[in-house]
Design an enzyme around this catalytic site. Structure first.
Site, PDB file in Angstrom:
ATOM      1  N   ILE A   1      -7.156   4.107   1.837  1.00  0.00           N
ATOM      2  CA  ILE A   1      -6.123   4.501   2.815  1.00  0.00           C
ATOM      3  C   ILE A   1      -5.686   3.344   3.691  1.00  0.00           C
ATOM      4  O   ILE A   1      -4.793   3.508   4.527  1.00  0.00           O
ATOM      5  CB  ILE A   1      -6.628   5.653   3.716  1.00  0.00           C
ATOM      6  CG1 ILE A   1      -7.905   5.251   4.459  1.00  0.00           C
ATOM      7  CG2 ILE A   1      -6.829   6.916   2.931  1.00  0.00           C
ATOM      8  CD1 ILE A   1      -8.373   6.281   5.473  1.00  0.00           C
TER       9      ILE A   1
ATOM     10  N   SER B   1     -10.506  -7.997   7.203  1.00  0.00           N
ATOM     11  CA  SER B   1     -11.946  -8.027   6.935  1.00  0.00           C
ATOM     12  C   SER B   1     -12.400  -6.965   5.955  1.00  0.00           C
ATOM     13  O   SER B   1     -13.588  -6.743   5.813  1.00  0.00           O
ATOM     14  CB  SER B   1     -12.706  -7.857   8.262  1.00  0.00           C
ATOM     15  OG  SER B   1     -12.361  -6.639   8.885  1.00  0.00           O
ATOM     16  N   GLY B   2     -11.499  -6.290   5.286  1.00  0.00           N
ATOM     17  CA  GLY B   2     -11.945  -5.341   4.280  1.00  0.00           C
ATOM     18  C   GLY B   2     -11.001  -4.181   4.090  1.00  0.00           C
ATOM     19  O   GLY B   2      -9.896  -4.150   4.615  1.00  0.00           O
ATOM     20  N   LYS B   3     -11.470  -3.190   3.299  1.00  0.00           N
ATOM     21  CA  LYS B   3     -10.683  -2.016   2.955  1.00  0.00           C
ATOM     22  C   LYS B   3     -11.293  -0.766   3.591  1.00  0.00           C
ATOM     23  O   LYS B   3     -12.484  -0.729   3.895  1.00  0.00           O
ATOM     24  CB  LYS B   3     -10.610  -1.856   1.434  1.00  0.00           C
ATOM     25  CG  LYS B   3      -9.911  -3.022   0.739  1.00  0.00           C
ATOM     26  CD  LYS B   3      -9.853  -2.816  -0.774  1.00  0.00           C
ATOM     27  CE  LYS B   3      -9.104  -3.962  -1.442  1.00  0.00           C
ATOM     28  NZ  LYS B   3      -9.017  -3.785  -2.926  1.00  0.00           N
ATOM     29  N   VAL B   4     -10.439   0.262   3.765  1.00  0.00           N
ATOM     30  CA  VAL B   4     -10.874   1.515   4.374  1.00  0.00           C
ATOM     31  C   VAL B   4     -10.602   2.647   3.382  1.00  0.00           C
ATOM     32  O   VAL B   4      -9.511   2.734   2.806  1.00  0.00           O
ATOM     33  CB  VAL B   4     -10.133   1.782   5.701  1.00  0.00           C
ATOM     34  CG1 VAL B   4     -10.635   3.080   6.322  1.00  0.00           C
ATOM     35  CG2 VAL B   4     -10.354   0.622   6.667  1.00  0.00           C
TER      36      VAL B   4
ATOM     37  N   ASP C   1      -8.910  -7.569  20.224  1.00  0.00           N
ATOM     38  CA  ASP C   1      -7.903  -7.366  19.177  1.00  0.00           C
ATOM     39  C   ASP C   1      -7.215  -6.017  19.360  1.00  0.00           C
ATOM     40  O   ASP C   1      -7.067  -5.255  18.410  1.00  0.00           O
ATOM     41  CB  ASP C   1      -8.557  -7.469  17.793  1.00  0.00           C
ATOM     42  CG  ASP C   1      -7.515  -7.696  16.686  1.00  0.00           C
ATOM     43  OD1 ASP C   1      -6.406  -8.167  16.999  1.00  0.00           O
ATOM     44  OD2 ASP C   1      -7.813  -7.400  15.518  1.00  0.00           O
TER      45      ASP C   1
END
Length: 1019
Positions: free
Chosen positions: A695, A700-703, A828
């Site tokens: 989604i 820093s990565g995937k969710v 952030d």
């Protein structure tokens, strides 16, 4: 050894015996008064040290003299109730400081009874109404009066001129609507008079009586609706040190006498209507700051400015100055900021500028200057900005710029520079913006990595040649890359498609060839793509049609073949040009209208389903053989599909069996750390980390969206590390997020349910946010989001929902800054890190960059810069010192997004949203013109305008002028629900307009001579 005579010792003893009971009685009386005062204020936690078991002289907020209470310092104590009359029962009280609280009501006239009062500070509260006309009934010994930062209205009473002992008057940022009383000129002892940012005052002239204030040192009247000329009597203010009359409508000539005042150190007259020449004779040798910018001044820069050895800031930009820049300005040893842009200056630049002084800001753009750049601009190693665009400068860039690690922006476009760019310029440690367009630079782009923080690279219309280096993949922060009109050749490297933050890519007018990379899904932020006038060939990648934000696409003048991908029909383009290629087949129906009549020229083999665009019809001259062959084609198609389906099924079952065996083997290496009761296991999480459940993704990565054991319930799983080689940065992010989210609980901070880790992968499991992130609803992605949620129409967040989101996010940040010990700084804050649940309630997320401060109020220096383009506070990118104010700045950008609907880095061609909004305000444009047109319901315009103004204040260049998150939340809640909030609502009569303008110069008299808070670049 001398002895005290017996009669004298007896007298002393009698005095002590008589005084001691009086002191004890005084302390006891003052203690009971203060305890009564505390109770009347509702026993605020901030003064819990006040108790019956100790002397008031031991309480930190109390000052005593000879055992009697003489001073109360209650600054920033969260006092929310009116001042009780009990206060004046303290008979010895001489100093009272109640600033930076939330005290309501009118001016407390009972203070007239405080007969010994010398110092009164009621600033930064919520007082309303007029200052009493009989204010001269205050203590005749009053020397200091500060009523700034309130909502006082009406006239400034003339009676204030009868408080003859006054040394200091501060009335800044109120709602006065009268005029400035001339009676203030009677205060012969007055040293400081400050009343800036009172924009509602009636237009009035500066009283000539002010020239009588012979002891006056500071006069600050910025944005007070002054008109007319500066009185000639000001030439007699022999004690004057600081004069700030900026942002008014003053006109006429600047009095020559001002430049003869021996003690004058700051002369700030910018943004007025002064005309004529700058006085030539300058004897005020103490001058350290001269700001005459944004007037109508003409003539030349005085040669005598070279005598000002203490001059640190010289701002003369946006005038009509002519002639050359005196060479003597380059010899001033204290010079730090030199801004003369947007004039009509000619000749060459002072060659020794930067050699004798630590120049930080050098801005001379938009003049008629010639010759070369000074060779020594960065010889002291502190230059942060060189802005020289739109002149007639020639030669090469100074080699010294190649060793300038402090340089943040270099803007030399639209000149006549030539030669190769020094290698060090490309790789500068601090460089974020490099703009070289419209010159005659040559050479190749460096084969090694560019500056790690570079976000804008513009080299169009030069003579750069060679290939685009494969190291382009290291440009992780690149937002704008413009390289039109050069001699670049070779293929477009596939590495260029990995730049996930890229917004604008212009490579038109080069000699690029070969196919376009087919995998470009990382360009999710791209809105402008121009590859025209090259020799690119092959098929147009269908993946371009999946770019969610693409608005401008130009592939004309190439050799593309094949059909226009059907996926292009998904795009919502405002401009499309595919002309002069070798395309064939039918154009997508969505482009078959007159808006795209010039988009397909000179492609003879293209056709359309209609004749609207004057293209051949795709259904003309269909022969019978075509009709007869349809049965054969159908049979081939059925057979092919059958073979394909069987192959896919076999592959799927084999792969699934392998993955199951693999997971069973590796499961023992995973460790699950839970922070609350869960309805899932690490196996159920790992089994669902598939592309079908993806989604979102970030730096820093995937969710992933993963279902739990409860039907219809989900969790969000963030995979922030996935590599067989140790990645220290991502490991730190993982530790930071677990450390913070595992220990805090707040309804507006996303809940961390558990973490799952192994040697080569780290997973964080959060509560699932059904409406995903705020940025998808505010910007171009909301159409895609609405479609994905089964919504058939374009969905826009209404204002009440946006305000609810702003309040929720503010509450989360307020908790982090003010209620956590030690405080937590997110670092952030942005709309993509504000998640929304099914009811659009906001949660702060993504703490991978957060920093926990060791002690409240400390500033910490970070070894690397973190944050996102468009949201970073200006001081952070070059000082790397952090405190809570960097989060306030970022949240201010979010408020601007909510009110304007614009993206954070889309102010205009050269600025972010915050800079664009400030410029709009400074130019006097109506605030409502900036509001999001899709939600401007008339009944909400006032609220929206107030929140936009609050966003401006939060994005102030000076950190010291930004409010705290507690104050931001307090203002927002004045327009939203109030449950669960201790402080009373501000109310809809609260006007923050007077705060505007203060955001840049509120602390101008308190700043040190070293200007480290801001740089005002001319873009």
């Amino acid at each position: 050894m001398s002895k005290t005579p017996p009669p004298l010792r007896l007298s002393l003893l009698l005095f002590v015996l008589i005084s001691l009971p009086l002191i004890v009685i005084s302390q006891s009386t003052d203690q009971s008064i203060l305890l009564k005062l505390k109770a009347q204020w509702g026993n605020p936690p901030s003064i819990q040290s006040w108790n019956p078991s100790s002397s008031p002289c031991d309480w930190p907020e109390v000052n005593c003299t000879n055992g009697a209470v003489t001073g109360l310092s209650l600054r920033n104590m969260n006092i929310t109730k009116r001042i009780p009359a009990t206060l004046c029962e303290l008979l010895s009280l001489t100093e009272l400081d109640l600033s930076w609280n939330y005290i309501p009501g009118g001016f407390p006239s009972f203070l007239y009874n405080c007969s010994n009062l010398k110092v009164l500070d009621l600033s930064q509260n919520y007082f309303v109404g007029p200052i009493p006309a009989d204010i001269d009934r205050m203590s005749p010994s009053l020397k200091y009066l500060d009523l700034g930062g309130n909502n006082f209205s009406g006239d400034i009473p003339a009676a204030i001129g009868r408080l003859t002992e006054l040394r200091t008057i501060r009335l800044y940022m109120n709602l006065f609507d009268g005029s400035v009383p001339r009676e203030i000129g009677n205060l012969s002892n007055l040293e400081i008079f400050e009343m800036p940012y009172n924009g509602k005052l009636a237009a009035s002239r500066i009283p000539t009586e002010f020239g009588n204030l012979k002891n006056l040192k500071n006069l600050w009247m910025t944005q007070t609706n002054l008109i007319g000329e500066i009185p000639e009597s000001f030439s007699g203010l022999s004690s004057l040190k600081h004069l700030n009359l900026a942002r008014n409508n003053l006109e006429g000539k600047i009095p020559a006498g001002l430049f003869l005042l021996k003690n004058l150190s700051e002369l700030l007259l910018f943004y007025n209507k002064f005309s004529g020449e700058i006085p030539k004779a300058v004897e005020a040798l103490s001058l350290s700051q001269i700001d005459l910018a944004m007037n109508n001044l003409s003539g030349s820069i005085p040669q005598d400015f070279g005598k000002l050895k203490n001059l640190t800031v010289l701002n003369l930009y946006s005038n009509r100055l002519t002639g050359g820049i005196p060479e003597s300005l380059g010899l001033i040893p204290a010079m730090r900021e030199f801004r003369v842009f947007k004039n009509m200056l000619n000749g060459s630049l002072p060659p020794e500028l930067g050699l004798h002084s630590e120049v930080e800001a050098f801005e001379v753009s938009e003049n008629q200057l010639s010759g070369s750049l000074p060779e020594h601009l960065c010889s002291r190693g502190v230059l942060q900005g060189a802005v020289v665009f739109s002149n007639n400068l020639t030669g090469g860039l100074p080699k010294g710029l190649g060793n300038c690690d402090s340089l943040r922006t270099l803007q030399v476009y639209n000149n006549h520079f030539s030669g190769e760019v020094p290698f060090g310029v490309w790789t500068g440690l601090s460089l974020s913006s490099l703009m070289l367009s419209d010159n005659s630079f040559s050479g190749q782009l460096p084969a090694s990595k560019l500056a790690w923080n570079l976000s804008r690279l513009e080299i169009s219309n030069n003579r750069f040649s060679g290939e685009i280096p494969v190291h382009v993949s290291s440009w992780e922060r690149m937002v704008v890359f413009k390289a039109s009109g050069n001699l670049l050749s070779g293929k477009i490297p596939v590495e260029l498609t990995n730049l996930s933050q890229l917004n604008t890519l212009l490579l038109d007018g080069n000699q690029l060839s070969g196919d376009l990379p087919s995998q470009i899904m990382s360009w999710e932020s791209l809105n402008t793509l121009n590859l025209s006038r090259n020799t690119l060939s092959g098929y147009i990648p269908a993946a371009i049609g999946s770019l969610p934000d693409l608005l401008y696409l130009d592939l004309s003048g190439n050799q593309f073949t094949g059909e226009i991908p059907a996926e292009f029909g998904r795009l919502r383009l405002t401009s499309l040009n595919l002309s002069s290629n070798k395309l064939s087949g039918q154009i997508p129906d969505v482009f078959d209208n007159l808006a795209f009549e010039n988009s397909f020229l000179n492609n003879p083999n293209l056709c359309a389903s209609t004749r609207i665009l004057n293209l051949p019809s795709c259904y003309t001259n269909m022969s019978a053989s075509h009709k007869l062959s349809s049965k054969v084609l159908a049979m081939i198609l059925v057979l092919s599909i059958t073979v394909f389906v069987v192959t896919v099924l076999l592959t799927f079952f084999i792969a699934r069996d392998y993955r199951r065996r693999k997971r069973c083997q590796d499961l023992s290496t995973w460790k699950l750390t839970s922070f609350q009761r869960l309805d899932l296991t690490q196996f159920s999480v790992l089994a669902n980390l598939t592309d079908d459940n993806l989604i979102g993704s970030g730096g820093s990565g995937k969710v992933y969206q993963v279902s739990t054991n409860c039907p219809g319930e989900f969790v969000a799983v963030k995979r922030i590390w996935n590599t067989n080689k140790l990645d220290e940065r991502l490991e730190k992010e993982f530790v930071a997020e677990v450390e913070i989210l595992g220990t805090i609980r707040h309804s507006n901070i996303v809940k961390l349910l558990c973490c799952i880790s192994s040697d080569n992968s780290k997973l964080l499991v959060y509560e699932y946010m059904a409406n995903q992130s705020l940025d998808k609803w505010l910007h171009g992605k909301r159409r895609k989001l609405a479609s994905g949620m089964g919504l058939a129409r374009h969905v826009v967040l209404d204002w009440p929902t946006r305000l609810q989101i702003a309040i929720g996010a503010a509450q989360g940040l307020c908790y982090m800054h003010h209620d956590c010990s030690p405080p937590i700084i997110h670092r952030d804050v942005k709309s993509s890190n504000i998640l929304l649940d099914s009811e659009f309630k906001a949660r702060i997320a993504d703490f991978g960059l957060a920093k926990i401060l060791a002690k409240e109020g400390d500033q910490h220096t970070m070894s690397t810069i973190a944050g996102s383009i468009g949201y970073m506070a200006p001081e952070y990118s070059y000082t790397m010192k952090i405190n809570e104010k960097i989060d306030v700045y970022s949240f201010g950008v979010v408020l601007l997004e909510l009110t304007t609907g614009r993206e954070p880095y889309c102010g205009d061609e050269h600025t972010g949203l915050a800079e664009w909004a400030w410029r709009l305000y400074s130019e006097g444009k109506t605030i409502t013109d900036a509001l999001d047109e899709e939600i401007t319901e008339p009944c909400y315009l006032e609220e929206m305008a107030t929140v936009l103004k609050l966003g401006l204040i939060c994005t102030s260049t000076l950190p010291s002028t930004r409010p705290s998150m507690k104050e931001v939340m307090h203002i927002l809640r004045g327009y939203g629900p109030s449950e669960g909030f201790e402080v009373k609502k501000v109310g809809r009569d609260f006007d923050i307009s007077p705060l505007l303008g203060a955001a840049t110069y509120l602390a101008s008299y308190k700043r040190s001579k070293k200007v480290d808070d801001s740089l005002v670049y001319s873009v």
